[in-house]
Design a protein around this motif. Structure first.
Motif, PDB file in Angstrom:
ATOM      1  N   PRO A 123      40.442  50.088  36.139  1.00  0.00           N
ATOM      2  CA  PRO A 123      39.813  50.225  37.468  1.00  0.00           C
ATOM      3  C   PRO A 123      38.494  50.983  37.366  1.00  0.00           C
ATOM      4  CG  PRO A 123      42.154  50.750  37.570  1.00  0.00           C
ATOM      5  CD  PRO A 123      41.818  50.616  36.122  1.00  0.00           C
ATOM      6  N   SER A 124      37.462  50.378  37.897  1.00  0.00           N
ATOM      7  CA  SER A 124      36.134  50.991  37.756  1.00  0.00           C
ATOM      8  C   SER A 124      35.325  51.002  39.036  1.00  0.00           C
ATOM      9  CB  SER A 124      35.334  50.238  36.682  1.00  0.00           C
ATOM     10  OG  SER A 124      35.255  48.855  36.991  1.00  0.00           O
ATOM     11  N   THR A 125      35.797  50.306  40.071  1.00  0.00           N
ATOM     12  CA  THR A 125      35.039  50.222  41.321  1.00  0.00           C
ATOM     13  C   THR A 125      35.512  51.293  42.284  1.00  0.00           C
ATOM     14  OG1 THR A 125      34.770  47.848  41.030  1.00  0.00           O
ATOM     15  CG2 THR A 125      34.360  48.739  43.225  1.00  0.00           C
ATOM     16  N   GLY A 126      34.578  52.057  42.807  1.00  0.00           N
ATOM     17  CA  GLY A 126      34.911  53.093  43.775  1.00  0.00           C
ATOM     18  C   GLY A 126      35.264  52.485  45.121  1.00  0.00           C
ATOM     19  N   PRO A 127      35.883  53.262  46.001  1.00  0.00           N
ATOM     20  CA  PRO A 127      36.232  52.753  47.339  1.00  0.00           C
ATOM     21  C   PRO A 127      34.996  52.542  48.194  1.00  0.00           C
ATOM     22  CG  PRO A 127      36.677  55.102  47.177  1.00  0.00           C
ATOM     23  CD  PRO A 127      36.280  54.663  45.809  1.00  0.00           C
ATOM     24  N   THR A 128      35.196  51.840  49.296  1.00  0.00           N
ATOM     25  CA  THR A 128      34.107  51.609  50.246  1.00  0.00           C
ATOM     26  C   THR A 128      34.104  52.719  51.285  1.00  0.00           C
ATOM     27  OG1 THR A 128      34.262  49.219  49.941  1.00  0.00           O
ATOM     28  CG2 THR A 128      33.153  49.996  51.935  1.00  0.00           C
ATOM     29  N   SER A 129      32.945  53.271  51.529  1.00  0.00           N
ATOM     30  CA  SER A 129      32.825  54.390  52.462  1.00  0.00           C
ATOM     31  C   SER A 129      32.661  53.885  53.883  1.00  0.00           C
ATOM     32  CB  SER A 129      31.622  55.254  52.085  1.00  0.00           C
ATOM     33  OG  SER A 129      30.422  54.508  52.214  1.00  0.00           O
TER      34      SER A 129
ATOM     35  N   THR B 161      40.484  57.367  39.685  1.00  0.00           N
ATOM     36  CA  THR B 161      39.687  56.340  39.023  1.00  0.00           C
ATOM     37  C   THR B 161      38.768  56.954  37.984  1.00  0.00           C
ATOM     38  OG1 THR B 161      39.746  54.947  41.007  1.00  0.00           O
ATOM     39  CG2 THR B 161      38.014  54.494  39.409  1.00  0.00           C
ATOM     40  N   VAL B 162      38.141  58.082  38.316  1.00  0.00           N
ATOM     41  CA  VAL B 162      37.261  58.763  37.361  1.00  0.00           C
ATOM     42  C   VAL B 162      38.045  59.194  36.126  1.00  0.00           C
ATOM     43  CG1 VAL B 162      35.836  60.816  36.997  1.00  0.00           C
ATOM     44  CG2 VAL B 162      35.609  59.500  39.112  1.00  0.00           C
ATOM     45  N   SER B 163      39.252  59.710  36.322  1.00  0.00           N
ATOM     46  CA  SER B 163      40.076  60.143  35.199  1.00  0.00           C
ATOM     47  C   SER B 163      40.420  58.968  34.284  1.00  0.00           C
ATOM     48  CB  SER B 163      41.347  60.806  35.718  1.00  0.00           C
ATOM     49  OG  SER B 163      42.190  61.208  34.651  1.00  0.00           O
ATOM     50  N   VAL B 164      40.757  57.812  34.867  1.00  0.00           N
ATOM     51  CA  VAL B 164      41.073  56.622  34.072  1.00  0.00           C
ATOM     52  C   VAL B 164      39.849  56.177  33.278  1.00  0.00           C
ATOM     53  CG1 VAL B 164      41.674  54.166  34.228  1.00  0.00           C
ATOM     54  CG2 VAL B 164      42.936  55.853  35.563  1.00  0.00           C
ATOM     55  N   LEU B 165      38.682  56.194  33.901  1.00  0.00           N
ATOM     56  CA  LEU B 165      37.456  55.791  33.219  1.00  0.00           C
ATOM     57  C   LEU B 165      37.142  56.727  32.046  1.00  0.00           C
ATOM     58  CD1 LEU B 165      35.183  54.832  36.254  1.00  0.00           C
ATOM     59  CD2 LEU B 165      36.019  53.293  34.472  1.00  0.00           C
ATOM     60  N   LEU B 166      37.348  58.026  32.222  1.00  0.00           N
ATOM     61  CA  LEU B 166      37.073  58.971  31.140  1.00  0.00           C
ATOM     62  C   LEU B 166      38.012  58.744  29.961  1.00  0.00           C
ATOM     63  CD1 LEU B 166      36.433  62.268  33.134  1.00  0.00           C
ATOM     64  CD2 LEU B 166      34.757  60.927  31.854  1.00  0.00           C
ATOM     65  N   ASP B 167      39.270  58.443  30.243  1.00  0.00           N
ATOM     66  CA  ASP B 167      40.223  58.176  29.156  1.00  0.00           C
ATOM     67  C   ASP B 167      39.854  56.915  28.389  1.00  0.00           C
ATOM     68  OD1 ASP B 167      41.668  60.423  29.781  1.00  0.00           O
ATOM     69  OD2 ASP B 167      43.142  59.352  31.012  1.00  0.00           O
ATOM     70  N   ALA B 168      39.410  55.889  29.124  1.00  0.00           N
ATOM     71  CA  ALA B 168      39.116  54.610  28.477  1.00  0.00           C
ATOM     72  C   ALA B 168      37.749  54.579  27.813  1.00  0.00           C
ATOM     73  CB  ALA B 168      39.213  53.481  29.503  1.00  0.00           C
ATOM     74  N   CYS B 169      36.838  55.414  28.264  1.00  0.00           N
ATOM     75  CA  CYS B 169      35.449  55.317  27.807  1.00  0.00           C
ATOM     76  C   CYS B 169      34.941  56.624  27.200  1.00  0.00           C
ATOM     77  CB  CYS B 169      34.547  54.901  28.961  1.00  0.00           C
ATOM     78  SG  CYS B 169      34.963  53.284  29.658  1.00  0.00           S
ATOM     79  N   ALA B 170      35.807  57.309  26.464  1.00  0.00           N
ATOM     80  CA  ALA B 170      35.326  58.513  25.783  1.00  0.00           C
ATOM     81  C   ALA B 170      34.161  58.164  24.865  1.00  0.00           C
ATOM     82  CB  ALA B 170      36.465  59.145  24.986  1.00  0.00           C
ATOM     83  N   GLU B 171      34.213  56.972  24.269  1.00  0.00           N
ATOM     84  CA  GLU B 171      33.090  56.465  23.467  1.00  0.00           C
ATOM     85  C   GLU B 171      32.996  54.967  23.672  1.00  0.00           C
ATOM     86  OE1 GLU B 171      32.321  58.086  19.522  1.00  0.00           O
ATOM     87  OE2 GLU B 171      32.164  56.023  18.767  1.00  0.00           O
ATOM     88  N   TRP B 172      31.802  54.489  23.874  1.00  0.00           N
ATOM     89  CA  TRP B 172      31.603  53.072  24.176  1.00  0.00           C
ATOM     90  C   TRP B 172      30.278  52.605  23.593  1.00  0.00           C
ATOM     91  CZ3 TRP B 172      28.462  50.894  28.523  1.00  0.00           C
ATOM     92  CH2 TRP B 172      28.643  49.503  28.667  1.00  0.00           C
ATOM     93  N   ARG B 173      30.294  51.450  22.967  1.00  0.00           N
ATOM     94  CA  ARG B 173      29.083  50.838  22.410  1.00  0.00           C
ATOM     95  C   ARG B 173      28.655  49.673  23.292  1.00  0.00           C
ATOM     96  NH1 ARG B 173      29.800  50.604  15.788  1.00  0.00           N
ATOM     97  NH2 ARG B 173      29.945  52.878  15.484  1.00  0.00           N
ATOM     98  N   SER B 174      27.397  49.699  23.623  1.00  0.00           N
ATOM     99  CA  SER B 174      26.850  48.625  24.451  1.00  0.00           C
ATOM    100  C   SER B 174      25.703  47.953  23.727  1.00  0.00           C
ATOM    101  CB  SER B 174      26.358  49.182  25.796  1.00  0.00           C
ATOM    102  OG  SER B 174      25.287  50.078  25.592  1.00  0.00           O
ATOM    103  N   THR B 175      25.552  46.672  23.976  1.00  0.00           N
ATOM    104  CA  THR B 175      24.473  45.888  23.374  1.00  0.00           C
ATOM    105  C   THR B 175      23.367  45.712  24.398  1.00  0.00           C
ATOM    106  OG1 THR B 175      26.050  44.708  21.980  1.00  0.00           O
ATOM    107  CG2 THR B 175      23.876  43.702  22.271  1.00  0.00           C
ATOM    108  N   ASP B 176      22.173  46.042  24.008  1.00  0.00           N
ATOM    109  CA  ASP B 176      21.027  45.959  24.908  1.00  0.00           C
ATOM    110  C   ASP B 176      19.901  45.226  24.205  1.00  0.00           C
ATOM    111  OD1 ASP B 176      22.158  47.811  27.021  1.00  0.00           O
ATOM    112  OD2 ASP B 176      22.101  49.161  25.306  1.00  0.00           O
TER     113      ASP B 176
END
Length: 297
Positions: free
Chosen positions: A124-130, A169-184
């Motif tokens: 889960p990565s999308t925040g709620p709607t305000s 959601t922020v906690s889940v993202l931190l656990d899953a993305c402690a390190e991430w490689r992206s192609t640019d």
């Protein structure tokens, strides 16, 4: 049995003395009785409905229990006043231009790059709607050249449960993305070159302000070319994002480039805002949210 002639004579005299009502009078009397019957019936219905009258036959009726009053709905103000935003004087750095806007139905954004990692890794990565939002950007003072933001701040009004879910959601993202490689793709003279960037996120501190709070620290390794692994650019700056909740209000504060210190503990020189200063700024932001949050402070 023989008839009594005296009785017959007396009956005829009495009948002749009786005044019979005219047909019109009889009909009028019938109408009056019908109206009276209808009035009594309506009164009886009203008595049953209100519980405060008597039945048509004269017997008292038990009053009906009073109808419970429906509590008035709690009206939560949707608009976010400008007073909830940090003032330039709250930031221990000089700022020049202050830009701002407000909106409705905006999605809460914490860190777009962290959200990209979450989508790639299926979490889960999308925040709620305000319900409503207000934002501002504090720029560095103009010096004749391009100006960069000191910080950006967004304030969102959420449904109460959505505010709590955001931190999950922020906690889940931190656990899953402690390190991430992206192609640019890095623009170069005459074209562009594919690069690989390594990103890391940490939460050095939480619970320092408001009802809930967390500080996210984003660092990245200099992008390298995919072909020969050579360094393409210099070390990107450290970025810090703070998420603070008070009641149904959530604020996201992100530092601009070269504003946050490179080291978490604040021991390296040549820096801008230390972690202690950022925590103080988060507590100041929480106090400002109090004036419009539901429930308040």
């Amino acid at each position: 049995m023989r008839e009594d002639p005296h009785f017959v004579d007396r009956l005829h005299r009495d009948l002749n003395a009786v005044r019979w009502a005219e047909p019109g009078e009889i009909r009028a009397l019938a109408r009056r009785r019908s109206r009276r019957t209808a009035l009594l019936a309506a009164t009886a219905v009203l008595a049953v409905m209100s519980g405060t009258a008597y039945a048509a036959v004269g017997r008292s009726v038990t009053p009906a229990p009073p109808v419970a009053a429906t509590p008035a709905p709690v009206v939560v103000p949707a608009e976010i006043p400008a007073e909830v935003l940090l003032a330039p004087s709250d930031v221990p750095l000089r700022t020049g231009v202050q830009l701002g806007e407000s909106g409705l139905g905006e999605t809460v954004r914490v860190d777009p790059l962290l959200e990209s990692c979450g989508r790639q890794r299926g979490v889960p990565s999308t925040g709620p709607t305000s319900r409503s939002s207000r934002s501002q950007t504090l720029m560095r003072p103009a010096t004749g050249g391009p100006t960069a933001p000191v910080l950006t701040q967004d304030v969102y009004r959420l449904e109460p449960r959505h505010g709590r879910l955001l931190f999950g959601t922020v906690s889940v993202l931190l656990d899953a993305c402690a390190e991430w490689r992206s192609t640019d793709a890095m623009p170069l003279a005459g074209g562009s070159a594919p690069t690989v960037s390594t990103h890391r996120w940490q939460a050095p501190v939480s619970g320092f302000a408001g009802d809930e709070s967390v500080m996210l620290r984003h660092t990245s390794v200099p992008p390298r070319g995919r072909a020969d692994a050579t360094v393409v650019t210099t070390l990107p700056p450290t970025e810090v994002t703070m998420v603070v909740r008070v009641g149904d209000l959530v604020t996201v504060i992100a530092t601009g480039p070269d504003v946050a210190e490179e080291a978490v503990d604040g021991t390296r020189p040549g820096l801008r805002l230390s972690r202690a200063q950022l925590e103080t700024l988060g507590r100041t932001a929480a106090r400002r949210l109090c004036v419009a949050a539901t429930p308040g402070c």
